[in-house]
Design an enzyme around this catalytic site. Structure first.
Site, PDB file in Angstrom:
ATOM      1  N   GLU A 166      -1.092   8.197  10.484  1.00 52.36           N
ATOM      2  CA  GLU A 166      -0.348   7.117   9.831  1.00 52.36           C
ATOM      3  C   GLU A 166       0.052   5.988  10.784  1.00 52.36           C
ATOM      4  OE1 GLU A 166       2.857   8.938   7.613  1.00 52.36           O
ATOM      5  OE2 GLU A 166       1.473   9.980   6.283  1.00 52.36           O
ATOM      6  N   GLU A 350      -2.922  14.067   3.128  1.00 53.61           N
ATOM      7  CA  GLU A 350      -1.529  14.438   2.813  1.00 53.61           C
ATOM      8  C   GLU A 350      -1.203  14.002   1.400  1.00 53.61           C
ATOM      9  OE1 GLU A 350       1.705  13.199   5.364  1.00 53.61           O
ATOM     10  OE2 GLU A 350       0.556  13.704   7.154  1.00 53.61           O
TER      11      GLU A 350
HETATM   12  O1  IFM Z   1       6.779  14.403   6.698  1.00 52.45           O
HETATM   13  C1  IFM Z   1       5.973  13.272   6.642  1.00 52.45           C
HETATM   14  C2  IFM Z   1       4.801  13.416   7.589  1.00 52.45           C
HETATM   15  O2  IFM Z   1       5.222  13.614   8.891  1.00 52.45           O
HETATM   16  C3  IFM Z   1       3.926  12.186   7.545  1.00 52.45           C
HETATM   17  N1  IFM Z   1       3.602  11.799   6.222  1.00 52.45           N
HETATM   18  C4  IFM Z   1       4.650  11.745   5.243  1.00 52.45           C
HETATM   19  C5  IFM Z   1       5.442  13.036   5.249  1.00 52.45           C
HETATM   20  C6  IFM Z   1       6.580  12.975   4.198  1.00 52.45           C
HETATM   21  O3  IFM Z   1       7.455  11.937   4.462  1.00 52.45           O
END
Ligand code: IFM
Length: 439
Positions: A166, A350
């Site tokens: 990210e 994710e």
């Molecule tokens: O927990 C985070 C993760 O570290 C990165 N993506 C989003 C998740 C939820 O906020």
């Protein structure tokens, strides 16, 4: 809930975690990170929580991987901590740190799980933050050096590797909004961090290619940018949000260009000759990961660039206050395929939700999570049916864990963690997914 048989035979189901959020950073000789000092500063993190103990995965990884395998997942996405492996960011290697990831890798393979590594999921070694962290133009080379150390140890056994999780969070959220470590609110710092994080991505990919490591990708996060109405200035604000959040990093990596809507704000602050870095940033990769959770409702705000105001929206929300909008995932998959990756495999790396989960009589009834995951898996299926080469889906997250500036309040896990006793309790969503993955 979906069934595995609805998806292509080689479609992979997985679950994801990250190092600082679960491992227990105080163990095994790890060095200090900028999250430790950010968390120790009053006002930054709920309850002053930090990752020192977290889920004690450092000692419990066998039990945790048993849960991954027992659910029927094919792959496990984890991250490596720079400061655990090289405590000062450069120089001496902490052998205990490398050994941990070596054991973790073997434990995945023993359970038939494909290891999907991310090299950096947000914890910058403090010694490098002291030198400017992502603002320092040397960081790409230093990250490349770290990459080589990690990959020389575990690279031969990885299913896939992505350098940085990210980049929007690393660049914008941490240096413009100040919400994550290092907690800066400075447009020059932001511009440099956004560019350098991409240079680090490209450097790591090039170094791994040279080492012969296979299946290299990039993982970006996306948030659907919804204008609050059709007023031109509100639509323009949403387009700017979309460009900053969803198009800047993808543009650099896949099209060797940054969107004009972002350059209009940050160009004066970018490092000199930034355009010369695009061959490095855009070095070919093998797949793209999409992290997706929600949408934002956006309007114009008077004042300084980027002139964006976020508004509360009407849809159902998760415990994060995030609207549930699975159509957004479908849109981003289609956009990624049509405008950026043009046929490369795409993974949803994710997706998941925070819920107000508690154990009652040994059970956690998280029906809301089940619905959320089902809706998003249907969006994935819709894209598969349109011919997008979608190769897998990872639930965030295996365990309740350290949710950064929100401390331990927000529970994202398929498995409940009692942070007093470290007891793991699989939630209803875990048990239902387990059934679905068998069908
Ligand atoms: O927990 C985070 C993760 O570290 C990165 N993506 C989003 C998740 C939820 O906020």
């Amino acid at each position: 809930m979906i069934n595995r048989s609805d998806y292509p035979a080689d479609f992979l189901f997985g679950t994801a975690t990250s190092a600082y959020q679960i491992e227990g950073h105080k163990f095994g000789g790890a060095g200090s990170t900028h999250w430790d000092s950010f968390a120790a500063t009053p006002g930054n993190v709920m309850g002053l929580g930090n990752g020192q103990l977290a889920c004690d995965h450092y000692h419990r990884f066998e039990e945790d991987l048993d849960l991954v395998a027992a659910a029927g997942f094919d792959t496990y996405r984890f991250s490596t901590s720079w400061a655990r492996i090289i405590p000062d960011g450069v120089g001496s290697v902490n052998q205990q740190g490398l050994d941990f990831y070596d054991r973790l890798t073997d434990a995945m393979l023993e359970r038939g799980l494909k290891p999907a590594a991310t090299l950096y999921h947000w914890e910058m070694p403090s010694a490098l933050e002291d030198r400017g962290g992502w603002r320092n133009s040397d960081i790409a080379k230093l990250f490349g050096d770290f990459t080589e150390v990690v990959m020389a140890c575990i690279g031969d056994r990885m299913f896939s590797v992505a350098p940085i999780n990210e980049p929007w969070c690393v660049g914008w959220l941490s240096h413009f909004e100040g919400v994550h470590a290092p907690g800066l609110r400075d447009i020059r710092a932001t511009s440099r961090a956004m560019h350098h994080v991409l240079c680090a991505h490209g450097t790591a990919i090039a170094r791994m290619r040279a080492l012969g490591i296979k299946n290299l990708g990039a993982v970006c996060n996306f948030e659907y940018a919804n204008p609050i109405d059709n007023e031109p200035e509100n639509c323009a604000a949403a387009a700017r949000y979309d460009a900053i959040y969803n198009r800047f990093f993808m543009g650099g990596i896949f099209n060797k260009a940054y969107p004009d809507l972002v350059l209009e704000g940050i160009e004066p602050f970018l490092p000199k000759r930034w355009q010369d870095d695009f061959d490095l940033i855009g070095v070919p990769i093998d797949w793209c990961g999409i992290n997706y959770y929600t949408r934002s409702n956006l309007g114009h705000k008077e004042g300084a660039w980027p002139n964006i105001q976020t508004h509360e929206g009407p849809l159902d929300k998760t415990e994060m206050g995030w609207e549930i909008y699975s159509d957004g995932l479908f849109d981003f998959i289609m956009r990624t395929h049509q405008e950026y990756t043009l046929g490369l495999p795409i993974y949803v790396t994710e997706n998941g939700m925070a819920n107000d989960d508690f154990v009652k009589n040994g059970v956690v009834n998280d029906d809301a999570r089940l619905e959320y995951i089902s809706a998003h898996l249907l969006a994935v299926l819709k894209a598969v049916k349109q011919g997008v080469p979608l190769a897998g889906y990872y639930v965030w997250s295996l365990l309740d864990n350290y949710e950064w500036s929100l401390g331990y309040e927000k529970r994202f896990g398929l498995v409940h963690v009692d942070f007093e006793t470290q007891k793991r309790t699989p939630k209803k969503s875990y048990l239902e997914l387990k059934k679905a993955l068998k069908c």
